[in-house]
Design a protein around this motif. Sequence first.
Motif, PDB file in Angstrom:
ATOM      1  N   VAL A 177       0.834  -1.207   0.000  1.00  0.00           N
ATOM      2  CA  VAL A 177       0.000   0.000   0.000  1.00  0.00           C
ATOM      3  C   VAL A 177       0.868   1.256   0.000  1.00  0.00           C
ATOM      4  CG1 VAL A 177      -1.807   1.261   1.186  1.00  0.00           C
ATOM      5  CG2 VAL A 177      -1.837  -1.201   1.198  1.00  0.00           C
ATOM      6  N   PHE A 178       1.995   1.163   0.715  1.00  0.00           N
ATOM      7  CA  PHE A 178       2.889   2.324   0.788  1.00  0.00           C
ATOM      8  C   PHE A 178       3.674   2.525  -0.506  1.00  0.00           C
ATOM      9  CE2 PHE A 178       3.680   2.611   5.690  1.00  0.00           C
ATOM     10  CZ  PHE A 178       2.371   2.961   5.856  1.00  0.00           C
ATOM     11  N   SER A 179       3.676   1.535  -1.398  1.00  0.00           N
ATOM     12  CA  SER A 179       4.590   1.588  -2.541  1.00  0.00           C
ATOM     13  C   SER A 179       4.350   2.840  -3.373  1.00  0.00           C
ATOM     14  CB  SER A 179       4.418   0.343  -3.408  1.00  0.00           C
ATOM     15  OG  SER A 179       3.124   0.345  -3.966  1.00  0.00           O
ATOM     16  N   SER A 180       5.450   3.458  -3.768  1.00  0.00           N
ATOM     17  CA  SER A 180       5.318   4.702  -4.527  1.00  0.00           C
ATOM     18  C   SER A 180       5.494   4.403  -6.025  1.00  0.00           C
ATOM     19  CB  SER A 180       6.350   5.715  -4.061  1.00  0.00           C
ATOM     20  OG  SER A 180       7.638   5.161  -4.147  1.00  0.00           O
ATOM     21  N   ASN A 181       5.213   5.393  -6.824  1.00  0.00           N
ATOM     22  CA  ASN A 181       5.299   5.253  -8.289  1.00  0.00           C
ATOM     23  C   ASN A 181       4.408   4.140  -8.818  1.00  0.00           C
ATOM     24  OD1 ASN A 181       7.158   7.334  -8.654  1.00  0.00           O
ATOM     25  ND2 ASN A 181       8.777   5.981  -7.924  1.00  0.00           N
ATOM     26  N   THR A 182       3.332   3.853  -8.126  1.00  0.00           N
ATOM     27  CA  THR A 182       2.393   2.847  -8.614  1.00  0.00           C
ATOM     28  C   THR A 182       0.996   3.433  -8.632  1.00  0.00           C
ATOM     29  OG1 THR A 182       2.205   2.030  -6.360  1.00  0.00           O
ATOM     30  CG2 THR A 182       3.670   0.826  -7.821  1.00  0.00           C
ATOM     31  N   PRO A 183       0.792   4.539  -9.370  1.00  0.00           N
ATOM     32  CA  PRO A 183      -0.539   5.149  -9.377  1.00  0.00           C
ATOM     33  C   PRO A 183      -1.555   4.191  -9.978  1.00  0.00           C
ATOM     34  CG  PRO A 183       0.805   6.071 -11.109  1.00  0.00           C
ATOM     35  CD  PRO A 183       1.707   5.213 -10.297  1.00  0.00           C
ATOM     36  N   ASN A 184      -2.749   4.254  -9.479  1.00  0.00           N
ATOM     37  CA  ASN A 184      -3.865   3.459  -9.995  1.00  0.00           C
ATOM     38  C   ASN A 184      -3.628   1.951  -9.886  1.00  0.00           C
ATOM     39  OD1 ASN A 184      -5.093   5.879 -10.771  1.00  0.00           O
ATOM     40  ND2 ASN A 184      -3.832   5.880 -12.627  1.00  0.00           N
ATOM     41  N   GLU A 185      -2.638   1.553  -9.050  1.00  0.00           N
ATOM     42  CA  GLU A 185      -2.443   0.110  -8.898  1.00  0.00           C
ATOM     43  C   GLU A 185      -3.671  -0.522  -8.260  1.00  0.00           C
ATOM     44  OE1 GLU A 185       0.879  -1.140  -6.529  1.00  0.00           O
ATOM     45  OE2 GLU A 185       0.087  -3.161  -6.401  1.00  0.00           O
ATOM     46  N   PHE A 186      -4.217   0.180  -7.258  1.00  0.00           N
ATOM     47  CA  PHE A 186      -5.350  -0.373  -6.531  1.00  0.00           C
ATOM     48  C   PHE A 186      -6.620   0.360  -6.937  1.00  0.00           C
ATOM     49  CE2 PHE A 186      -1.603  -0.808  -3.865  1.00  0.00           C
ATOM     50  CZ  PHE A 186      -1.554  -2.191  -3.765  1.00  0.00           C
ATOM     51  N   GLY A 227       1.452   6.577  -2.652  1.00  0.00           N
ATOM     52  CA  GLY A 227       2.087   5.881  -1.525  1.00  0.00           C
ATOM     53  C   GLY A 227       2.282   6.823  -0.348  1.00  0.00           C
ATOM     54  N   LEU A 228       2.632   8.075  -0.656  1.00  0.00           N
ATOM     55  CA  LEU A 228       2.813   9.062   0.391  1.00  0.00           C
ATOM     56  C   LEU A 228       1.493   9.321   1.126  1.00  0.00           C
ATOM     57  CD1 LEU A 228       4.382  11.189   1.899  1.00  0.00           C
ATOM     58  CD2 LEU A 228       4.076  12.731  -0.008  1.00  0.00           C
ATOM     59  N   TYR A 229       0.393   9.387   0.351  1.00  0.00           N
ATOM     60  CA  TYR A 229      -0.917   9.543   0.995  1.00  0.00           C
ATOM     61  C   TYR A 229      -1.166   8.396   1.973  1.00  0.00           C
ATOM     62  CZ  TYR A 229      -2.870  13.385  -1.770  1.00  0.00           C
ATOM     63  OH  TYR A 229      -3.139  14.605  -2.308  1.00  0.00           O
ATOM     64  N   ALA A 230      -0.801   7.171   1.542  1.00  0.00           N
ATOM     65  CA  ALA A 230      -1.020   6.021   2.405  1.00  0.00           C
ATOM     66  C   ALA A 230      -0.194   6.132   3.689  1.00  0.00           C
ATOM     67  CB  ALA A 230      -0.664   4.740   1.661  1.00  0.00           C
ATOM     68  N   VAL A 231       1.073   6.553   3.548  1.00  0.00           N
ATOM     69  CA  VAL A 231       1.931   6.712   4.735  1.00  0.00           C
ATOM     70  C   VAL A 231       1.334   7.756   5.664  1.00  0.00           C
ATOM     71  CG1 VAL A 231       4.181   7.515   5.524  1.00  0.00           C
ATOM     72  CG2 VAL A 231       4.034   5.997   3.560  1.00  0.00           C
ATOM     73  N   LEU A 232       0.889   8.870   5.106  1.00  0.00           N
ATOM     74  CA  LEU A 232       0.330   9.934   5.941  1.00  0.00           C
ATOM     75  C   LEU A 232      -0.970   9.486   6.587  1.00  0.00           C
ATOM     76  CD1 LEU A 232       1.053  13.094   3.796  1.00  0.00           C
ATOM     77  CD2 LEU A 232       2.272  12.266   5.802  1.00  0.00           C
TER      78      LEU A 232
END
Lengths: 737, 737
Positions: free
Chosen positions: A402-411, A467-472
């Motif tokens: 979930v935190f992974s970055s550079n993966t827009p629209n993965e989920f 990913g940053l949104y998820a971390v925050l």
Amino acid sequence: MAEDGNLHIGNSNYNREEEADPENNTMNQPLLKRHRTLSSTPLALVGTKVSHIESLDYEINENDLFKHDWRSRSKAQVFQYIFAKWTLACLVGLLTGLIATLINLAVENIAGYKLLAVGYYIAQDRYLTGLLIFTGANLGLTLVATVLVVVFAPTAAGPGIPEIKAYLNGVDTPNMFGATTMIVKIVGSIGAVAAGLDLGKEGPLVHIGSCIASLLGQGGPDNHRIKWRWLRYFNNDRDRRDLITCGSASGVCAAFRSPVGGVLFALEEVATWWRSALLWRTFFSTAVVVVVLRAFIEICNSGKCGLFGKGGLIMFDVSHVEVRKGKIHKVLLSLSVSLFTSVCLYGLPFLAECKPCNPSIDEACPTNGRSGNFKQFNCPNGYYNDLATLFLTTNDDAVRNVFSSNTPNEFGMVSLWIYFGLYCILGLITFGIATPSGLFLPIILMGSAYGRMLGTVMGSYTKIDQGLYAVLGAASLMAGSMRMTVSLCVIFLELTNNLLLLPITMFVLLIAKTVGDSFNLSIYEIILHLKGLPFLEANPEPWMRNLTVGELVDAKPPVITLRGVEKVTNIVDALRNTTHNAFPVLDGEDVDTGGGTELHGLILRAHLVKVLKKRWFLNEKRRTEEWEVREKFTPVELAEREDNFDDVAITSSEMQMYVDLHPLTNTTPYTVVQSMSVAKALVLFRSVGLRHLLVVPKIQASGMSPVIGILTRQDLRAYNILQAFPHLDKHKSGKLR
Amino acid sequence: MAEDGNLHIGNSNYNREEEADPENNTMNQPLLKRHRTLSSTPLALVGTKVSHIESLDYEINENDLFKHDWRSRSKAQVFQYIFAKWTLACLVGLLTGLIATLINLAVENIAGYKLLAVGYYIAQDRYLTGLLIFTGANLGLTLVATVLVVVFAPTAAGPGIPEIKAYLNGVDTPNMFGATTMIVKIVGSIGAVAAGLDLGKEGPLVHIGSCIASLLGQGGPDNHRIKWRWLRYFNNDRDRRDLITCGSASGVCAAFRSPVGGVLFALEEVATWWRSALLWRTFFSTAVVVVVLRAFIEICNSGKCGLFGKGGLIMFDVSHVEVRKGKIHKVLLSLSVSLFTSVCLYGLPFLAECKPCNPSIDEACPTNGRSGNFKQFNCPNGYYNDLATLFLTTNDDAVRNVFSSNTPNEFGMVSLWIYFGLYCILGLITFGIATPSGLFLPIILMGSAYGRMLGTVMGSYTKIDQGLYAVLGAASLMAGSMRMTVSLCVIFLELTNNLLLLPITMFVLLIAKTVGDSFNLSIYEIILHLKGLPFLEANPEPWMRNLTVGELVDAKPPVITLRGVEKVTNIVDALRNTTHNAFPVLDGEDVDTGGGTELHGLILRAHLVKVLKKRWFLNEKRRTEEWEVREKFTPVELAEREDNFDDVAITSSEMQMYVDLHPLTNTTPYTVVQSMSVAKALVLFRSVGLRHLLVVPKIQASGMSPVIGILTRQDLRAYNILQAFPHLDKHKSGKLR
């Protein structure tokens, strides 16, 4: 008032005070007070039972024996003591690091082989077999964890952090730091986490670190203690408090590989007393932990640790109050939760749509192994199932995905909603089960879900990574529930290794905490409250300024005092008829009539019991010499806590003999004058770390006893005071922090 | 003893105690004691003068008026207070960030243009002109800094950190946090740092942050205070203490752009009292600072800030005790140091050999501008002068060059020796001059020099980068001199933005601190000691266990007490004949004969002066009503500190009138029983943050006064006690930490 001489002493004390201080008009309701008494019930929920809890003696008990022992210490012994303290801090770090590595290795391997087997059947489209293996393995692991906890160590359930907090505040919960608890916690954590339950291993690690510290400090498990001479220096609550602080910091550090975060966690969340010297030693422990973890990661990177991969993003936690039901019930509850969890994790991904792999991303897609960001599951080649990516993996890997970055629209949005909803439900039903468990990981799972959802919604408007949104999101939910700020910030800093995130993380944390604070207490404080642990807050309630300690002791039964040279029968009576842990010792010609008595000090119940057990009786009423005491008692014996004297049979002739209490009396107890406000007395009690606070009269006159009462932790708790003085409740308002 | 009734009260008190407690034999030397008295000299070196210092009242003064004021606060006012606290914390961060940016901009531009001009002449081989410009500019800048300090604000010299430490410990040094001091500190720092002196702007920034906090808390400069109603809540030492803690953390944060490091610095090094709530607010302030700094760096990166380049690696500092000489002398001293520094910095590079540029390195080589890692100076094209790289630049850039990685063999061994030697000498001679100065940067310069030297020696054996050696060298010298660990570690972490360095940094810091601790105190503590600031240590000396507070007050002059309703003449006498800051107030029928007196509380000198100034006299001896006091005094007035009553002329008829002291008396002073050991009394005094500690008798009898003495900060200082009780000195041994 100075004119008319209204010095009514003794019982009429209260009226006099009222007259003397017309300003103090909130107290003009003596009737209410007379009908109530300040009750202290030293009971709390420990593990699954309501148990008797003890306060700890953090105060230095300066009696003659202590002073002699202390004075006779040579420079070499002082050096030995300091060296031992540092060695123990080092050992705490070393062992915590080793055990954390062991837990990580075990979890990653067990969960890894489980997921590999499941993946194997899914790849062959044998979904039912996969489900059976998945569910069966999870049930088996849950069973091991629950049975161990239920049968051997009920105190190992949950995270243990609230109890550590209470210990460092001065409340001892029995069986909390024993060897059995520790072993059950280690094995139970491995089972529960590998079973894929919605809980973390981080809270348990904090508890394990504290257990290691406590066991090292006392020289081993309760029945097999090493009796090394130098360990006697640690046979006191003060030094054990310091060690347990080091242990809890090491635990956090081991959980997050965050040494500074660990120190700050201990400082901000766990510890009540703190000194610069402790900061320094705690830091040393966490430094050792980091070195151990790093060494093992080096070894594991060369492929010697089985399926141990990236070592897991690791977090900490908390659990709810136990349901007080039978043992079978609890095992069944755990198994049902496990079954429900397994079925949901396995079944829900079928609801998700298969998404095509994005060829512009470097990562392998789709994957079938145990980890990987794009799980194939039931999808055709070139497609991945985004929910399976989150569910059919370890919780640590789920968070990493979930935190992974550079993966827009993965989920997809639907998948994220399912993920969020499921973990809300699982979080609620998992907290109560009888396994070592943590709230930290569930909170991160939930928080990251809504963070990522927000990121997906905002995706078209900003350039900020999802990913940053998820971390925050995870950070905000943690700050909102646990109300930590600086330590959380440093932990996230050390986890993400990205200083650029710092200012935005800070503001998210500040807002979340502020919002949370305006609604309720932090989750740890709520648990402390629910368990009935008498935790003393740093800030007194505002209405405590309107109450004096004199009024407080008036609401208690009269204090039982002993004379400096006392009859054995009186001592036995005092011990039998009360459960008090200390008695004031008075000296003077005529204690009973009250003419010219003086306060010699305070004697502990444990020391009185010791006197009876050793039969240190005198035939005549006389003061003893120093050597007489030293011959009979060693400082090590006096440091032991012992208050059971049922097996001591005292003959009736012995009952008429005397005991000289002077050499065993702590001559320097802390005192307050009766006119002191409860607010200030509480500040003193907590800042200095007291167990007993003597109340002395403000008036100097013949016939007054030099002590009018004793206050303990229970007497100073807001809840207990309000029971006895209900009219104060209306003054209750927001605390001035 | 309980039998023979040896209750000799009063003067024979001491003998009785001796008899009662044969264990206490280290005290069997009453003769020594009788001849000495415990003297308290509240004098310390402030700026350049020996001044009278004041203790601060961190205790809540719970008198009737305070209680009424507090009770009458509405919910809205409580909210207003909390809101104001956070607003002030935000403002402290904002202003500190702005001023730090201003200083950085000014220094970088002034030093930049100076270096450009010098470089221009060097490029033309006009070395003498270059030297003249270099020296002239430096002398001019030094002159400005010194004259400002000497003429307007002597307290602005040095770093100010020890004084802040003392303030937070409870000692007020006059003129330390005023507006003039702040402005001189800002301008002086710019001048001194731009002049290339061997000092830093980081200590001054900490001081500036504290000044901002203090000024905001009191509503502006001393003579132009804003009298906003809500500011009255901050008109007490407690809230100002919290604000100044925020200010010092903001200063460190601004110096190093290290928000967590700033908080930890305040916690570890500066603050004496600490609470979770403060951690939280301090963190908020530093978060604001970081945002401000970041915003300005964004603006400056677009080239709007002149020569402001990378913004400087920024550090903090400390300075030595002033030489108490004339003003001219001090200006001349500064100028000589400046001259010596300039000549060395300019002349020594001629000694270095020219080294050929390494073509495999990306960086420009050689360079002629103001910055750059490979300065050409006097070398032919394709060669660079390694000493010029270190000397003919700002100190910040010099540090950055020494820290630079992937530049093996950039600096020759001879050059590093010259660099190390010069900064050792400059460090020694620069500390004492009358400019705002810091020890932090000099220490980093020295430490990085020996670190880099070690790296050069080890170069052929290890693969570790030489820049890393330099960083570790700087860290070790800082830990060895300042004894900070966790905060230093976080500051380095935030400076280098490299978590992988953390474990090795930790161990270097631990070793350096341990070695340092086995020799002497930290540099801040040494300065506190030299300046005579009565700083109370956290750990009592071991011999303090063998002394009771009763013995301590016996060595002092008898305590002056007042009656609840007292004659004006007695009050005037008490104020005239003593410098005490508080007087116990006794009540009872016959205070003089001592039959049945009671302790009402403690009244502050400032409040007595207020009573005299306002002429709040009664014709007859009576208690007043609450409204009478409230009509006369406002809480704001009582919060003002005022102890000069020379201008109050009291007629002889007024002298015979009465004052009712009850409503102005703090009814809840902290007390200890006379048998309390000094060690434990000190723990109480420091943990709770007291100014006065009342000593009450342990004996209850008619004829005893309910107060036998008052202890203050000075009385509890180890040095003062040893003056009065020299025989204790032999027990002096290493502290048990």
